[in-house]
Write an enzyme that holds these catalytic residues in place. Structure first.
Site, PDB file in Angstrom:
ATOM      1  N   GLU A   1     -18.510 -42.523  58.213  1.00  0.00           N
ATOM      2  CA  GLU A   1     -18.053 -41.296  57.563  1.00  0.00           C
ATOM      3  C   GLU A   1     -16.657 -40.955  58.050  1.00  0.00           C
ATOM      4  O   GLU A   1     -16.196 -41.470  59.076  1.00  0.00           O
ATOM      5  CB  GLU A   1     -19.014 -40.131  57.842  1.00  0.00           C
TER       6      GLU A   1
ATOM      7  N   LYS B   1     -27.772 -39.625  52.127  1.00  0.00           N
ATOM      8  CA  LYS B   1     -26.863 -38.691  52.797  1.00  0.00           C
ATOM      9  C   LYS B   1     -26.545 -37.488  51.913  1.00  0.00           C
ATOM     10  O   LYS B   1     -26.062 -37.650  50.787  1.00  0.00           O
ATOM     11  CB  LYS B   1     -25.547 -39.399  53.155  1.00  0.00           C
TER      12      LYS B   1
ATOM     13  N   SER C   1     -14.857 -33.493  66.736  1.00  0.00           N
ATOM     14  CA  SER C   1     -15.107 -33.079  68.114  1.00  0.00           C
ATOM     15  C   SER C   1     -14.999 -34.219  69.117  1.00  0.00           C
ATOM     16  O   SER C   1     -14.852 -35.387  68.762  1.00  0.00           O
ATOM     17  CB  SER C   1     -16.490 -32.439  68.209  1.00  0.00           C
TER      18      SER C   1
ATOM     19  N   LYS D   1     -19.412 -36.506  51.420  1.00  0.00           N
ATOM     20  CA  LYS D   1     -19.964 -37.849  51.234  1.00  0.00           C
ATOM     21  C   LYS D   1     -19.768 -38.330  49.796  1.00  0.00           C
ATOM     22  O   LYS D   1     -19.586 -39.530  49.551  1.00  0.00           O
ATOM     23  CB  LYS D   1     -21.450 -37.879  51.599  1.00  0.00           C
TER      24      LYS D   1
ATOM     25  N   ARG E   1     -19.909 -43.156  70.556  1.00  0.00           N
ATOM     26  CA  ARG E   1     -21.101 -42.306  70.617  1.00  0.00           C
ATOM     27  C   ARG E   1     -22.288 -43.263  70.640  1.00  0.00           C
ATOM     28  O   ARG E   1     -22.494 -44.021  69.685  1.00  0.00           O
ATOM     29  CB  ARG E   1     -21.140 -41.383  69.401  1.00  0.00           C
TER      30      ARG E   1
ATOM     31  N   GLU F   1     -21.683 -32.097  57.347  1.00  0.00           N
ATOM     32  CA  GLU F   1     -21.117 -32.588  58.590  1.00  0.00           C
ATOM     33  C   GLU F   1     -21.988 -32.085  59.741  1.00  0.00           C
ATOM     34  O   GLU F   1     -22.775 -31.155  59.588  1.00  0.00           O
ATOM     35  CB  GLU F   1     -19.679 -32.087  58.767  1.00  0.00           C
ATOM     36  N   GLY F   2     -21.800 -32.699  60.911  1.00  0.00           N
ATOM     37  CA  GLY F   2     -22.443 -32.182  62.103  1.00  0.00           C
ATOM     38  C   GLY F   2     -23.693 -32.911  62.539  1.00  0.00           C
ATOM     39  O   GLY F   2     -24.284 -32.591  63.557  1.00  0.00           O
TER      40      GLY F   2
ATOM     41  N   ARG G   1     -11.231 -37.623  62.348  1.00  0.00           N
ATOM     42  CA  ARG G   1     -11.907 -38.683  63.097  1.00  0.00           C
ATOM     43  C   ARG G   1     -12.656 -39.566  62.106  1.00  0.00           C
ATOM     44  O   ARG G   1     -13.442 -39.075  61.302  1.00  0.00           O
ATOM     45  CB  ARG G   1     -12.896 -38.132  64.130  1.00  0.00           C
TER      46      ARG G   1
ATOM     47  N   ASN H   1     -14.420 -37.652  59.095  1.00  0.00           N
ATOM     48  CA  ASN H   1     -14.526 -36.242  59.460  1.00  0.00           C
ATOM     49  C   ASN H   1     -13.197 -35.530  59.229  1.00  0.00           C
ATOM     50  O   ASN H   1     -12.199 -35.852  59.894  1.00  0.00           O
ATOM     51  CB  ASN H   1     -14.932 -36.109  60.923  1.00  0.00           C
TER      52      ASN H   1
END
Length: 489
Positions: free
Chosen positions: A155, A377, A162, A319, A463, A381-382, A125, A157
């Site tokens: 970013e 950064k 998800s 990153k 999002r 992740e998350g 993603r 993923n």
């Protein structure tokens, strides 16, 4: 300010009616979380957080994001295959970041032994924001003209991408709420979107390539997972495509206790051979609570099973690699087509190394002098890890010129398109708020060495969070699920 309803104001009675029907629709159609993991609460669910209506997205922004996704799929696959580039990119991070170092140790162990499986499948993603360069002039839709908007990558993923399942539900919900509000729309304004189906096709193809119809697909998950229904949607779509595939959920502890390598490094969980390992856990240090968990990850990585992702693919999503790819000539190392290079580079925001030396010193100085223009950064992740504003400034001042700063990168801050929408969260009265959105594009890539077996774009998501909030995690309660209402500008 942009809104798909042209700033229509609802009475309290109208809002209550739409909200009640929307939440019941969400519960009826599986747009839910299961936040309480206690055994006695196993059958309890709550609505996942969502915007009551879709948010406006200019058509050319969504199209640009989709047009470059296959280029990014190829790029990131090739990055993961390039040992020298990974090593050079991460050389400053490995000594100061224990989590990255443990992943690197697994990668080098398997590389030294020789990979038992040469096929890899990735469910990606790619996350973007629409950066506003001029907030003055507005079109009739209430958004700046295309000349004042830039698509910028936030970013990429490579592990546990998800919400492909829940966002498919969100789009259907938004068609329903627009109907309730009396808003007409076309199929072009509310396009079909079912990313979980496209991602399931990737898992099914990988299972078929493994070559054993009796083997299972393993979903590696955490012991407590509020977002289990999103994962179940991917499982159900896989079953829809091939009812003979058996999917088993297991934790790292389960793998350590019940997993083993057999002949030719075949991976068995109990007595079942595992064709594909799909990781929805393992993306952060909190997933590994003991050496047993790390041993389980190594066991799977050493196995003949097809991994989604491999550990090298997970490393490629760090990153630091994102920052290194922004350097002149880095993308061109992997992509020869000038048009594809342009599509990729056009989305890059300013990315700066914090490695020790003059380059890193200049980046630190720049961030401290203008803390509102940058984001700090780490390699995680998350969500919930980035530092902004005064917190970023004080952190950089504290770590100074020490090696600790090499665990981070510095990124230009994006100022996204503000809109108005109603945010619906469990236990919080919905209110019309100023919001901003992050747009994700889902992609599937399957490769073996130089061979590209599959490369597809399979959907999108938004999002959305209240304008002014720095972080944007959905599960932690900051952001909500959303979908685009596509308009021409």
């Amino acid at each position: 300010m942009a809104t798909c309803l042209n700033d229509h104001q609802f009475t309290d009675g109208q809002m209550k009616k739409i909200l009640n029907k929307a939440t019941d629709w969400a519960l009826t159609n599986g747009l839910v979380f299961k936040p309480d993991q206690r055994p006695e609460a196993v059958n309890q669910a709550v609505c996942a957080p969502f915007t009551l209506f879709p948010s406006v997205v200019p058509r050319h922004m969504l199209q640009q994001a989709k047009d470059c996704m296959k280029d990014f799929n190829t790029l990131m696959y090739r990055v993961a295959q390039d040992h020298h580039f990974l090593e050079q990119s991460l050389r400053s991070v490995i000594p100061v970041d224990p989590f990255v170092r443990r992943l690197w140790d697994i990668y080098t162990t398997v590389r030294t032994e020789g990979a038992a499986q040469t096929i890899s499948v990735d469910l990606f993603r790619n996350d973007f924001m629409m950066n506003v360069t001029d907030s003055g002039t507005k079109t009739s839709a209430g958004i700046p003209p295309s000349s004042a908007l830039q698509l910028k990558q936030i970013e990429f993923n490579t592990i546990s991408a998800s919400f492909a399942g829940l966002v498919g539900r969100t789009g259907l919900l938004h068609r329903y709420t627009l109907d309730l509000a009396g808003k007409d729309y076309t199929a072009e304004e509310m396009p079909d979107n079912e990313p979980a189906l496209g991602m399931a096709r990737g898992l099914v193809t990988a299972w078929e390539l493994y070559g054993n119809p009796e083997a299972i697909i393993l979903f590696l998950v955490s012991g407590t997972e509020a977002n289990i229904i999103d994962q179940r949607w991917l499982e159900l779509k896989t079953h829809q495509l091939n009812r003979k595939i058996n999917i088993v959920r297991a934790t790292l502890d389960d793998v350590h206790t019940k997993g083993s390598l057999g002949e030719d490094k075949k991976f068995f969980l109990d007595q079942s051979e595992v064709a594909v390992v799909y990781l929805r856990a393992g993306y952060g240090e909190n997933s590994y609570t003991s050496e047993k968990d790390w041993s389980a990850r190594l066991l799977m990585e050493r196995s003949r099973s097809i991994k989604c992702p491999t550990v090298r693919s997970q490393l490629s999503g760090s990153k630091k690699v994102q920052q290194e790819l922004a350097r002149p000539g880095a993308v061109e190392r992997f992509i020869q087509d000038p048009a594809a290079v342009h599509r990729i580079r056009q989305t890059f925001a300013g990315l700066y190394s914090l490695d020790k030396g003059s380059e890193g010193n200049e980046a630190v100085k720049m961030a401290i002098e203008s803390p509102d223009k940058f984001v700090l950064k780490p390699q995680r992740e998350g969500g919930g890890h980035n530092l902004y504003g005064e917190e970023m400034k004080s952190t950089l001042e504290k770590i100074g010129t020490t090696q600790e700063r090499e665990a981070y990168i510095l990124m230009e801050r994006i100022f996204p398109l503000p809109e108005k929408n109603y945010m619906v969260k469990e236990g919080i009265p919905p209110m019309l708020a100023e919001t901003v959105s992050e747009m994700g594009i889902y992609g599937v890539h399957i490769g073996e060495g130089e061979k590209e077996i599959a490369n597809t774009v399979c959907g999108h998501m938004l999002r959305t969070k209240t304008d002014g909030m720095d972080e944007g995690g959905i599960v932690v309660g900051v952001a909500v699920l959303d979908t685009p209402f596509v308009v021409d500008v």
